[in-house]
Design a protein around this motif. Sequence first.
Motif, short mmCIF file in Angstrom:
data_model
loop_
_atom_site.label_atom_id
_atom_site.label_comp_id
_atom_site.label_asym_id
_atom_site.label_seq_id
_atom_site.Cartn_x
_atom_site.Cartn_y
_atom_site.Cartn_z
N ASN A 25 34.33 31.68 29.69
CA ASN A 25 34.87 32.79 30.48
C ASN A 25 33.90 33.96 30.59
N LEU A 26 33.04 34.15 29.58
CA LEU A 26 32.02 35.17 29.69
C LEU A 26 30.97 34.78 30.74
N THR A 27 30.70 33.47 30.85
CA THR A 27 29.78 32.99 31.89
C THR A 27 30.37 33.22 33.28
N VAL A 28 31.70 33.05 33.41
CA VAL A 28 32.36 33.30 34.69
C VAL A 28 32.17 34.76 35.11
N VAL A 29 32.35 35.68 34.16
CA VAL A 29 32.16 37.10 34.45
C VAL A 29 30.72 37.37 34.88
N LYS A 30 29.80 36.84 34.12
CA LYS A 30 28.37 37.02 34.41
C LYS A 30 28.02 36.44 35.78
N PHE A 31 28.53 35.25 36.07
CA PHE A 31 28.25 34.58 37.33
C PHE A 31 28.85 35.33 38.50
N SER A 32 30.07 35.86 38.31
CA SER A 32 30.74 36.59 39.37
C SER A 32 29.99 37.87 39.72
N LEU A 33 29.48 38.55 38.70
CA LEU A 33 28.73 39.78 38.91
C LEU A 33 27.40 39.52 39.62
N LYS A 34 26.75 38.43 39.27
CA LYS A 34 25.42 38.15 39.82
C LYS A 34 25.48 37.45 41.17
N SER A 35 26.45 36.56 41.35
CA SER A 35 26.43 35.68 42.52
C SER A 35 27.63 35.81 43.44
N ARG A 37 32.17 36.19 43.89
CA ARG A 37 33.37 35.47 43.47
C ARG A 37 33.42 34.06 44.03
N LYS A 38 32.94 33.86 45.27
CA LYS A 38 33.01 32.53 45.88
C LYS A 38 32.20 31.51 45.08
N SER A 39 30.99 31.90 44.71
CA SER A 39 30.17 30.99 43.89
C SER A 39 30.80 30.79 42.52
N ALA A 40 31.42 31.87 41.99
CA ALA A 40 32.07 31.76 40.68
C ALA A 40 33.22 30.76 40.72
N ILE A 106 24.43 32.11 45.10
CA ILE A 106 23.86 30.84 44.69
C ILE A 106 24.55 29.72 45.47
N ASP A 107 23.78 28.72 45.87
CA ASP A 107 24.33 27.60 46.62
C ASP A 107 25.53 27.01 45.91
N LYS A 108 26.60 26.73 46.68
CA LYS A 108 27.87 26.31 46.09
C LYS A 108 27.75 25.02 45.29
N SER A 109 26.94 24.08 45.80
CA SER A 109 26.79 22.82 45.07
C SER A 109 26.09 23.05 43.74
N LYS A 110 25.12 23.97 43.72
CA LYS A 110 24.44 24.29 42.48
C LYS A 110 25.38 24.98 41.51
N ALA A 111 26.23 25.86 42.04
CA ALA A 111 27.20 26.55 41.19
C ALA A 111 28.17 25.54 40.57
N TYR A 112 28.62 24.59 41.38
CA TYR A 112 29.54 23.56 40.88
C TYR A 112 28.88 22.71 39.80
N LEU A 113 27.65 22.27 40.06
CA LEU A 113 26.94 21.44 39.08
C LEU A 113 26.63 22.24 37.81
N ALA A 168 37.09 35.89 37.33
CA ALA A 168 36.17 36.03 38.47
C ALA A 168 36.65 37.10 39.44
N LYS A 169 37.96 37.19 39.64
CA LYS A 169 38.53 38.16 40.57
C LYS A 169 38.42 39.58 40.04
N LEU A 170 38.65 39.77 38.75
CA LEU A 170 38.65 41.11 38.18
C LEU A 170 37.25 41.65 37.94
N ALA A 171 36.29 40.77 37.71
CA ALA A 171 34.94 41.21 37.36
C ALA A 171 34.32 42.15 38.41
#
Length: 205
Positions: A25-35, A37-40, A106-113, A168-171
Amino acid sequence: MIFLSSVLLGFVIASSGSIVPSFLNLTVVKFSLKSGRKSALYLIGGFATVLFFQANIGAYLSSILMKNSEYITSIQKVGTGILLLLSLNFFRLHFTTKKLKKKKEIDKSKAYLHGVGMSLLNTFAIPFYFTSISFLIGLEYFEYSFLNSLYFSIGSTAGSFSLYALYAKLAPKIEEKLTFIATKMDLILGCLTGVVGIGNLLYLL
């Protein structure tokens, strides 16, 4: 009735486990801030895909390994080693990254992988589900079968996805407050995985 109860149990257990701070969940926050919400959300989709199978495996192991504790110890040893390696990697990232990068989609497929890969490295999941389901079996709230395990996994996947999506939504809404935390996220992740890894190591010794 069995379908609803199994799905509900899976949802409650998974969402409760996802509330507790972890590297996912900390990675989700980090990812949402950097990339964004959609990529998150694609990242979370990767988490959810693996979590579905991890919940199934945890349910299966709960019906077998309760009489074979030596296998559980072996799993704990492997998991502890992975946790310590993850901790070292997060510390390396913290001390080699100079500043927080600007938001970049970040590309969605890369985010998923990436989500799939991170979830595969999550050594907490299978022991967590194994312990939780074993507890439910002991209380006679859950009886293992292929269908019950499938229903439980559907509920747990929905529960985890919902909680991670909330992160992801709150970040972004509190981005300014989280910016400082985000710059220290690798350090936080390293401390979390390190503490749990050392705790497991001491327990095994």
